[in-house]
Motif scaffolding. Sequence first.
Motif, PDB file in Angstrom:
ATOM      1  N   TYR A   3       0.835  -1.201   0.000  1.00  0.00           N
ATOM      2  CA  TYR A   3       0.000   0.000   0.000  1.00  0.00           C
ATOM      3  C   TYR A   3       0.872   1.254   0.000  1.00  0.00           C
ATOM      4  O   TYR A   3       0.595   2.220  -0.734  1.00  0.00           O
ATOM      5  CB  TYR A   3      -0.916  -0.016   1.223  1.00  0.00           C
ATOM      6  CG  TYR A   3      -1.740   1.235   1.383  1.00  0.00           C
ATOM      7  CD1 TYR A   3      -2.838   1.470   0.569  1.00  0.00           C
ATOM      8  CD2 TYR A   3      -1.407   2.190   2.350  1.00  0.00           C
ATOM      9  CE1 TYR A   3      -3.607   2.615   0.711  1.00  0.00           C
ATOM     10  CE2 TYR A   3      -2.170   3.341   2.498  1.00  0.00           C
ATOM     11  CZ  TYR A   3      -3.264   3.549   1.681  1.00  0.00           C
ATOM     12  OH  TYR A   3      -4.001   4.689   1.815  1.00  0.00           O
ATOM     13  N   ILE A   4       1.914   1.255   0.807  1.00  0.00           N
ATOM     14  CA  ILE A   4       2.818   2.412   0.870  1.00  0.00           C
ATOM     15  C   ILE A   4       3.514   2.621  -0.470  1.00  0.00           C
ATOM     16  O   ILE A   4       3.620   3.756  -0.971  1.00  0.00           O
ATOM     17  CB  ILE A   4       3.856   2.224   1.997  1.00  0.00           C
ATOM     18  CG1 ILE A   4       3.160   2.203   3.362  1.00  0.00           C
ATOM     19  CG2 ILE A   4       4.909   3.336   1.945  1.00  0.00           C
ATOM     20  CD1 ILE A   4       4.091   1.911   4.520  1.00  0.00           C
ATOM     21  N   PHE A   5       3.979   1.531  -1.072  1.00  0.00           N
ATOM     22  CA  PHE A   5       4.676   1.630  -2.359  1.00  0.00           C
ATOM     23  C   PHE A   5       3.769   2.229  -3.423  1.00  0.00           C
ATOM     24  O   PHE A   5       4.156   3.173  -4.128  1.00  0.00           O
ATOM     25  CB  PHE A   5       5.157   0.241  -2.801  1.00  0.00           C
ATOM     26  CG  PHE A   5       5.703   0.217  -4.203  1.00  0.00           C
ATOM     27  CD1 PHE A   5       6.983   0.684  -4.479  1.00  0.00           C
ATOM     28  CD2 PHE A   5       4.926  -0.253  -5.262  1.00  0.00           C
ATOM     29  CE1 PHE A   5       7.484   0.674  -5.779  1.00  0.00           C
ATOM     30  CE2 PHE A   5       5.416  -0.271  -6.564  1.00  0.00           C
ATOM     31  CZ  PHE A   5       6.705   0.194  -6.818  1.00  0.00           C
ATOM     32  N   TRP A   6       2.552   1.710  -3.541  1.00  0.00           N
ATOM     33  CA  TRP A   6       1.653   2.197  -4.580  1.00  0.00           C
ATOM     34  C   TRP A   6       1.144   3.601  -4.271  1.00  0.00           C
ATOM     35  O   TRP A   6       0.825   4.364  -5.189  1.00  0.00           O
ATOM     36  CB  TRP A   6       0.487   1.226  -4.772  1.00  0.00           C
ATOM     37  CG  TRP A   6       0.910  -0.038  -5.472  1.00  0.00           C
ATOM     38  CD1 TRP A   6       0.945  -1.288  -4.963  1.00  0.00           C
ATOM     39  CD2 TRP A   6       1.407  -0.132  -6.809  1.00  0.00           C
ATOM     40  NE1 TRP A   6       1.424  -2.178  -5.884  1.00  0.00           N
ATOM     41  CE2 TRP A   6       1.713  -1.492  -7.037  1.00  0.00           C
ATOM     42  CE3 TRP A   6       1.628   0.783  -7.838  1.00  0.00           C
ATOM     43  CZ2 TRP A   6       2.225  -1.950  -8.244  1.00  0.00           C
ATOM     44  CZ3 TRP A   6       2.139   0.321  -9.052  1.00  0.00           C
ATOM     45  CH2 TRP A   6       2.429  -1.025  -9.245  1.00  0.00           C
ATOM     46  N   SER A   7       1.100   3.958  -2.992  1.00  0.00           N
ATOM     47  CA  SER A   7       0.739   5.331  -2.643  1.00  0.00           C
ATOM     48  C   SER A   7       1.823   6.294  -3.110  1.00  0.00           C
ATOM     49  O   SER A   7       1.533   7.371  -3.640  1.00  0.00           O
ATOM     50  CB  SER A   7       0.549   5.461  -1.125  1.00  0.00           C
ATOM     51  OG  SER A   7      -0.603   4.768  -0.698  1.00  0.00           O
ATOM     52  N   ILE A   8       3.076   5.917  -2.916  1.00  0.00           N
ATOM     53  CA  ILE A   8       4.194   6.752  -3.384  1.00  0.00           C
ATOM     54  C   ILE A   8       4.146   6.905  -4.899  1.00  0.00           C
ATOM     55  O   ILE A   8       4.333   7.999  -5.436  1.00  0.00           O
ATOM     56  CB  ILE A   8       5.543   6.144  -2.934  1.00  0.00           C
ATOM     57  CG1 ILE A   8       5.663   6.226  -1.399  1.00  0.00           C
ATOM     58  CG2 ILE A   8       6.710   6.871  -3.601  1.00  0.00           C
ATOM     59  CD1 ILE A   8       6.878   5.513  -0.847  1.00  0.00           C
ATOM     60  N   VAL A   9       3.861   5.800  -5.590  1.00  0.00           N
ATOM     61  CA  VAL A   9       3.753   5.841  -7.050  1.00  0.00           C
ATOM     62  C   VAL A   9       2.609   6.770  -7.468  1.00  0.00           C
ATOM     63  O   VAL A   9       2.760   7.601  -8.378  1.00  0.00           O
ATOM     64  CB  VAL A   9       3.521   4.427  -7.623  1.00  0.00           C
ATOM     65  CG1 VAL A   9       3.188   4.491  -9.114  1.00  0.00           C
ATOM     66  CG2 VAL A   9       4.757   3.563  -7.396  1.00  0.00           C
ATOM     67  N   ALA A  10       1.463   6.635  -6.785  1.00  0.00           N
ATOM     68  CA  ALA A  10       0.291   7.446  -7.128  1.00  0.00           C
ATOM     69  C   ALA A  10       0.562   8.931  -6.932  1.00  0.00           C
ATOM     70  O   ALA A  10       0.066   9.771  -7.690  1.00  0.00           O
ATOM     71  CB  ALA A  10      -0.903   7.017  -6.280  1.00  0.00           C
ATOM     72  N   VAL A  11       1.339   9.278  -5.920  1.00  0.00           N
ATOM     73  CA  VAL A  11       1.673  10.680  -5.657  1.00  0.00           C
ATOM     74  C   VAL A  11       2.715  11.194  -6.648  1.00  0.00           C
ATOM     75  O   VAL A  11       2.615  12.319  -7.158  1.00  0.00           O
ATOM     76  CB  VAL A  11       2.174  10.853  -4.206  1.00  0.00           C
ATOM     77  CG1 VAL A  11       2.805  12.227  -4.005  1.00  0.00           C
ATOM     78  CG2 VAL A  11       1.028  10.653  -3.222  1.00  0.00           C
ATOM     79  N   LEU A  12       3.713  10.366  -6.931  1.00  0.00           N
ATOM     80  CA  LEU A  12       4.830  10.821  -7.767  1.00  0.00           C
ATOM     81  C   LEU A  12       4.445  11.011  -9.235  1.00  0.00           C
ATOM     82  O   LEU A  12       4.985  11.908  -9.894  1.00  0.00           O
ATOM     83  CB  LEU A  12       5.997   9.835  -7.666  1.00  0.00           C
ATOM     84  CG  LEU A  12       6.812   9.882  -6.382  1.00  0.00           C
ATOM     85  CD1 LEU A  12       7.934   8.860  -6.429  1.00  0.00           C
ATOM     86  CD2 LEU A  12       7.384  11.283  -6.158  1.00  0.00           C
ATOM     87  N   ILE A  13       3.544  10.194  -9.748  1.00  0.00           N
ATOM     88  CA  ILE A  13       3.211  10.283 -11.177  1.00  0.00           C
ATOM     89  C   ILE A  13       2.720  11.676 -11.563  1.00  0.00           C
ATOM     90  O   ILE A  13       3.274  12.305 -12.477  1.00  0.00           O
ATOM     91  CB  ILE A  13       2.193   9.196 -11.582  1.00  0.00           C
ATOM     92  CG1 ILE A  13       2.880   7.830 -11.612  1.00  0.00           C
ATOM     93  CG2 ILE A  13       1.585   9.502 -12.949  1.00  0.00           C
ATOM     94  CD1 ILE A  13       1.950   6.670 -11.903  1.00  0.00           C
ATOM     95  N   PRO A  14       1.687  12.247 -10.908  1.00  0.00           N
ATOM     96  CA  PRO A  14       1.275  13.607 -11.303  1.00  0.00           C
ATOM     97  C   PRO A  14       2.337  14.658 -11.006  1.00  0.00           C
ATOM     98  O   PRO A  14       2.444  15.659 -11.730  1.00  0.00           O
ATOM     99  CB  PRO A  14       0.005  13.849 -10.472  1.00  0.00           C
ATOM    100  CG  PRO A  14       0.080  12.889  -9.345  1.00  0.00           C
ATOM    101  CD  PRO A  14       0.782  11.695  -9.883  1.00  0.00           C
ATOM    102  N   CYS A  15       3.144  14.437  -9.968  1.00  0.00           N
ATOM    103  CA  CYS A  15       4.196  15.408  -9.643  1.00  0.00           C
ATOM    104  C   CYS A  15       5.292  15.413 -10.705  1.00  0.00           C
ATOM    105  O   CYS A  15       5.800  16.475 -11.091  1.00  0.00           O
ATOM    106  CB  CYS A  15       4.798  15.102  -8.267  1.00  0.00           C
ATOM    107  SG  CYS A  15       3.629  15.286  -6.906  1.00  0.00           S
ATOM    108  N   ILE A  16       5.660  14.233 -11.177  1.00  0.00           N
ATOM    109  CA  ILE A  16       6.682  14.132 -12.228  1.00  0.00           C
ATOM    110  C   ILE A  16       6.145  14.721 -13.528  1.00  0.00           C
ATOM    111  O   ILE A  16       6.866  15.445 -14.238  1.00  0.00           O
ATOM    112  CB  ILE A  16       7.114  12.661 -12.419  1.00  0.00           C
ATOM    113  CG1 ILE A  16       7.888  12.186 -11.188  1.00  0.00           C
ATOM    114  CG2 ILE A  16       7.972  12.508 -13.677  1.00  0.00           C
ATOM    115  CD1 ILE A  16       8.205  10.708 -11.194  1.00  0.00           C
ATOM    116  N   LEU A  17       4.884  14.426 -13.846  1.00  0.00           N
ATOM    117  CA  LEU A  17       4.279  15.018 -15.044  1.00  0.00           C
ATOM    118  C   LEU A  17       4.275  16.541 -14.963  1.00  0.00           C
ATOM    119  O   LEU A  17       4.549  17.231 -15.945  1.00  0.00           O
ATOM    120  CB  LEU A  17       2.849  14.504 -15.220  1.00  0.00           C
ATOM    121  CG  LEU A  17       2.686  13.052 -15.683  1.00  0.00           C
ATOM    122  CD1 LEU A  17       1.217  12.657 -15.662  1.00  0.00           C
ATOM    123  CD2 LEU A  17       3.266  12.872 -17.077  1.00  0.00           C
ATOM    124  N   ALA A  18       3.968  17.067 -13.785  1.00  0.00           N
ATOM    125  CA  ALA A  18       3.966  18.524 -13.600  1.00  0.00           C
ATOM    126  C   ALA A  18       5.369  19.091 -13.750  1.00  0.00           C
ATOM    127  O   ALA A  18       5.567  20.154 -14.337  1.00  0.00           O
ATOM    128  CB  ALA A  18       3.402  18.870 -12.217  1.00  0.00           C
TER     129      ALA A  18
END
Length: 355
Positions: A3-18
């Motif tokens: 859960y922690i791993f996929w939460s980090i992924v979910a947060v990082l994807i829009p941040c990296i796109l931005a």
Amino acid sequence: MGYIFWSIVAVLIPCILAGMRADSIGTDVAVYAKPLFDVAHSCSSFGEFYGSGFVQHWSYANVSEFELGYLVLVWISSRLFDSVQGLLFLTQLLIVVPIYWTLTREGNKETLAMGMCLFLFLYFNQSLNMMRQWIAMAFVFFGAVGLYKKNGSTENHIAGIVSILIGASFHTSAVLGLAVFAIRSYMDSSSNGQLKKVVHVCGLALIAILFIGPVASLLTSFGFGSYVAGYLGNQSVGIMPNQIIMRLPLIVFALIAFRRTEQRDSFAAFLLCMVIVGVLLSQLTSLSDHGGRIGLYFDMFALVLPSALLRTYQINNATRFAIKSVLIVYAVIYWAYFYVLMGSSETVPYLAIWG
């Protein structure tokens, strides 16, 4: 750990796109983010940066004119990164993390996924442009939902208010969050029934819009004159049908949650207030290009509508599936209309594509 791993992924994807976007995506990047970053990168101390000036959109501006919290973010970014993309990444991180954290506290994995889906379709494009305001809004959201507790202690309420004040250090308009916090507290009070309280809050918002001139004068007397000029414009409110039509489904969803709880749930009543007030304030778009941004402080609480809706349908799986499907379809239509067709928020040159 999963859960922690996929939460980090979910947060990082829009941040990296931005962070990876071109400087031309989001006009505020060229207006203040990149100029401020370039000045900060060339200064040896924060004091030197704070006392500097720069050319902002063909006019001269002082760094000190911006909110202190945002300047600290720019300064830290300039020390950590060599390009403005680092600042854009950290900016989005300060938007997504408070929202994600709040959604994890308010619901479960199912409602978290739905809430983030709504954010990405309804608001992600806006957050690439109104960067300072969206950081402020994220902290208001965090304070009024993530930290707020019904019948909580004084410390809980202080924490929520502090979060709102932190938001104001990035964009002064976050003081609107104090009104949001007051509405949340009023809905949890024992006075009157929930329906009456909804009528009171929405009626007050309607009166404020109808008498926007005196409201503007009052705000000016409290030192918000620059915001009055930029947001309230000619102070003659007109009806914006497209703003109403595209937000009506949010009111319907909120009404379903409110009615399903037999009008006893103060949180469902709070969300109903937020979406109705958001629709009312969206009419301020008729005053200026920035006027409708005021309503976003209330609009954005639609992100927790999935939590309010789905927890009232714990057994009926078919109904829950229908609700999720309708929410996703609505979000896609909203994104396609405002961002693809209308080219709102200047995030992608859709207008040029569509000719």
